[in-house]
Design a protein around this motif. Sequence first.
Motif, PDB file in Angstrom:
ATOM      1  N   ARG A   6       0.838  -1.204   0.000  1.00  0.00           N
ATOM      2  CA  ARG A   6       0.000   0.000   0.000  1.00  0.00           C
ATOM      3  C   ARG A   6       0.875   1.257   0.000  1.00  0.00           C
ATOM      4  O   ARG A   6       1.954   1.268   0.596  1.00  0.00           O
ATOM      5  CB  ARG A   6      -0.911  -0.011   1.216  1.00  0.00           C
ATOM      6  CG  ARG A   6      -1.914  -1.150   1.160  1.00  0.00           C
ATOM      7  CD  ARG A   6      -2.694  -1.259   2.424  1.00  0.00           C
ATOM      8  NE  ARG A   6      -2.842   0.038   3.048  1.00  0.00           N
ATOM      9  CZ  ARG A   6      -3.874   0.401   3.782  1.00  0.00           C
ATOM     10  NH1 ARG A   6      -4.824  -0.436   4.009  1.00  0.00           N
ATOM     11  NH2 ARG A   6      -3.930   1.588   4.334  1.00  0.00           N
ATOM     12  N   LEU A   7       0.389   2.292  -0.644  1.00  0.00           N
ATOM     13  CA  LEU A   7       1.138   3.551  -0.746  1.00  0.00           C
ATOM     14  C   LEU A   7       1.465   4.142   0.624  1.00  0.00           C
ATOM     15  O   LEU A   7       2.495   4.789   0.788  1.00  0.00           O
ATOM     16  CB  LEU A   7       0.353   4.573  -1.563  1.00  0.00           C
ATOM     17  CG  LEU A   7       0.090   4.206  -3.009  1.00  0.00           C
ATOM     18  CD1 LEU A   7      -0.720   5.296  -3.688  1.00  0.00           C
ATOM     19  CD2 LEU A   7       1.387   3.964  -3.740  1.00  0.00           C
ATOM     20  N   GLU A   8       0.603   3.902   1.592  1.00  0.00           N
ATOM     21  CA  GLU A   8       0.816   4.440   2.933  1.00  0.00           C
ATOM     22  C   GLU A   8       2.085   3.881   3.570  1.00  0.00           C
ATOM     23  O   GLU A   8       2.593   4.429   4.538  1.00  0.00           O
ATOM     24  CB  GLU A   8      -0.388   4.137   3.844  1.00  0.00           C
ATOM     25  CG  GLU A   8      -1.661   4.821   3.433  1.00  0.00           C
ATOM     26  CD  GLU A   8      -2.423   4.074   2.329  1.00  0.00           C
ATOM     27  OE1 GLU A   8      -2.078   2.910   1.999  1.00  0.00           O
ATOM     28  OE2 GLU A   8      -3.355   4.669   1.777  1.00  0.00           O
ATOM     29  N   LYS A   9       2.604   2.800   3.037  1.00  0.00           N
ATOM     30  CA  LYS A   9       3.805   2.157   3.574  1.00  0.00           C
ATOM     31  C   LYS A   9       5.088   2.607   2.874  1.00  0.00           C
ATOM     32  O   LYS A   9       6.177   2.167   3.234  1.00  0.00           O
ATOM     33  CB  LYS A   9       3.679   0.630   3.452  1.00  0.00           C
ATOM     34  CG  LYS A   9       2.508   0.052   4.207  1.00  0.00           C
ATOM     35  CD  LYS A   9       2.729   0.198   5.688  1.00  0.00           C
ATOM     36  CE  LYS A   9       1.612  -0.441   6.476  1.00  0.00           C
ATOM     37  NZ  LYS A   9       1.729  -0.177   7.894  1.00  0.00           N
ATOM     38  N   ALA A  10       4.985   3.473   1.874  1.00  0.00           N
ATOM     39  CA  ALA A  10       6.152   3.838   1.065  1.00  0.00           C
ATOM     40  C   ALA A  10       7.263   4.491   1.895  1.00  0.00           C
ATOM     41  O   ALA A  10       8.435   4.128   1.768  1.00  0.00           O
ATOM     42  CB  ALA A  10       5.741   4.743  -0.094  1.00  0.00           C
ATOM     43  N   ARG A  15      12.606   4.083   4.654  1.00  0.00           N
ATOM     44  CA  ARG A  15      13.372   4.077   5.917  1.00  0.00           C
ATOM     45  C   ARG A  15      14.032   2.715   6.140  1.00  0.00           C
ATOM     46  O   ARG A  15      15.191   2.632   6.550  1.00  0.00           O
ATOM     47  CB  ARG A  15      12.458   4.402   7.098  1.00  0.00           C
ATOM     48  CG  ARG A  15      12.192   5.848   7.286  1.00  0.00           C
ATOM     49  CD  ARG A  15      11.503   6.111   8.623  1.00  0.00           C
ATOM     50  NE  ARG A  15      11.201   7.515   8.728  1.00  0.00           N
ATOM     51  CZ  ARG A  15       9.974   8.033   8.659  1.00  0.00           C
ATOM     52  NH1 ARG A  15       8.922   7.248   8.512  1.00  0.00           N
ATOM     53  NH2 ARG A  15       9.791   9.332   8.746  1.00  0.00           N
ATOM     54  N   SER A  16      13.285   1.662   5.881  1.00  0.00           N
ATOM     55  CA  SER A  16      13.810   0.314   6.057  1.00  0.00           C
ATOM     56  C   SER A  16      14.979   0.058   5.110  1.00  0.00           C
ATOM     57  O   SER A  16      15.994  -0.531   5.516  1.00  0.00           O
ATOM     58  CB  SER A  16      12.690  -0.699   5.808  1.00  0.00           C
ATOM     59  OG  SER A  16      13.188  -2.002   5.839  1.00  0.00           O
ATOM     60  N   ALA A  36      20.105   2.458  -1.654  1.00  0.00           N
ATOM     61  CA  ALA A  36      18.827   2.234  -0.961  1.00  0.00           C
ATOM     62  C   ALA A  36      17.671   2.802  -1.773  1.00  0.00           C
ATOM     63  O   ALA A  36      16.609   2.181  -1.890  1.00  0.00           O
ATOM     64  CB  ALA A  36      18.868   2.864   0.433  1.00  0.00           C
ATOM     65  N   PHE A  37      17.873   3.991  -2.374  1.00  0.00           N
ATOM     66  CA  PHE A  37      16.807   4.586  -3.181  1.00  0.00           C
ATOM     67  C   PHE A  37      16.534   3.731  -4.420  1.00  0.00           C
ATOM     68  O   PHE A  37      15.390   3.605  -4.847  1.00  0.00           O
ATOM     69  CB  PHE A  37      17.169   6.023  -3.584  1.00  0.00           C
ATOM     70  CG  PHE A  37      16.048   6.708  -4.315  1.00  0.00           C
ATOM     71  CD1 PHE A  37      14.940   7.181  -3.629  1.00  0.00           C
ATOM     72  CD2 PHE A  37      16.094   6.866  -5.691  1.00  0.00           C
ATOM     73  CE1 PHE A  37      13.889   7.797  -4.302  1.00  0.00           C
ATOM     74  CE2 PHE A  37      15.060   7.484  -6.375  1.00  0.00           C
ATOM     75  CZ  PHE A  37      13.953   7.947  -5.671  1.00  0.00           C
ATOM     76  N   GLN A  38      17.568   3.130  -4.989  1.00  0.00           N
ATOM     77  CA  GLN A  38      17.353   2.247  -6.135  1.00  0.00           C
ATOM     78  C   GLN A  38      16.502   1.036  -5.733  1.00  0.00           C
ATOM     79  O   GLN A  38      15.587   0.648  -6.472  1.00  0.00           O
ATOM     80  CB  GLN A  38      18.689   1.781  -6.718  1.00  0.00           C
ATOM     81  CG  GLN A  38      19.416   2.888  -7.455  1.00  0.00           C
ATOM     82  CD  GLN A  38      20.718   2.413  -8.037  1.00  0.00           C
ATOM     83  OE1 GLN A  38      20.734   1.483  -8.826  1.00  0.00           O
ATOM     84  NE2 GLN A  38      21.813   3.037  -7.632  1.00  0.00           N
ATOM     85  N   ARG A  39      16.792   0.448  -4.582  1.00  0.00           N
ATOM     86  CA  ARG A  39      15.964  -0.681  -4.118  1.00  0.00           C
ATOM     87  C   ARG A  39      14.527  -0.217  -3.903  1.00  0.00           C
ATOM     88  O   ARG A  39      13.573  -0.906  -4.291  1.00  0.00           O
ATOM     89  CB  ARG A  39      16.550  -1.281  -2.839  1.00  0.00           C
ATOM     90  CG  ARG A  39      17.890  -1.984  -3.062  1.00  0.00           C
ATOM     91  CD  ARG A  39      18.355  -2.743  -1.829  1.00  0.00           C
ATOM     92  NE  ARG A  39      18.519  -1.927  -0.647  1.00  0.00           N
ATOM     93  CZ  ARG A  39      19.635  -1.291  -0.302  1.00  0.00           C
ATOM     94  NH1 ARG A  39      20.719  -1.369  -1.065  1.00  0.00           N
ATOM     95  NH2 ARG A  39      19.691  -0.582   0.816  1.00  0.00           N
ATOM     96  N   PHE A  40      14.370   0.943  -3.294  1.00  0.00           N
ATOM     97  CA  PHE A  40      13.046   1.524  -3.069  1.00  0.00           C
ATOM     98  C   PHE A  40      12.350   1.795  -4.406  1.00  0.00           C
ATOM     99  O   PHE A  40      11.163   1.522  -4.568  1.00  0.00           O
ATOM    100  CB  PHE A  40      13.210   2.822  -2.255  1.00  0.00           C
ATOM    101  CG  PHE A  40      11.968   3.642  -2.103  1.00  0.00           C
ATOM    102  CD1 PHE A  40      10.870   3.147  -1.414  1.00  0.00           C
ATOM    103  CD2 PHE A  40      11.907   4.929  -2.612  1.00  0.00           C
ATOM    104  CE1 PHE A  40       9.729   3.919  -1.254  1.00  0.00           C
ATOM    105  CE2 PHE A  40      10.778   5.710  -2.449  1.00  0.00           C
ATOM    106  CZ  PHE A  40       9.687   5.202  -1.766  1.00  0.00           C
TER     107      PHE A  40
END
Length: 153
Positions: A6-10, A15-16, A36-40
């Motif tokens: 869900r978008l609310e978890k983005a 952070r994770s 980390a941003f690439q994984r995200f």
Amino acid sequence: MPDGPRLEKALDYLRSELATGRSATTELTTRAVWLAFQRFGRQRFDTAPTPDADGLLFQYGTYTASGRPMFTVDLTRQFDIVDDDGEHDHYVQVHCELRYEPESALDALGSVGLWFFHDTNADLDQWFEGAGARLGLLLDRRPAEIELYEDLV
């Protein structure tokens, strides 16, 4: 993309990713944040079925948003939020801002803004490669500040 988180978890997901593989005393380098941003950015979320529903923005420049001039790299994920009729209502943006003390070498980079949208014919790996190449001077540095936040646009 239906069936993703869900978008609310983005923001929590970002952070994770930033916490992955690091201890509480380890300061993040630009390289670690970029990875980390690439994984995200690869993680798909439950978004509307439109070509601009899930976008990534890589931008940098010298800005005074924090009260004093700082060279800022803003890594952003933008989600299109639609109403009950499937029409655009607003955007939610999840930001990871890296701020560096100003210096002439960074100021000389100017400013840039590069977009990528999932569910288009664009190549995500090429986008990451092109954006990441612009971080050369910063990859091994530690930002003076890192701010994670979410806002509505």
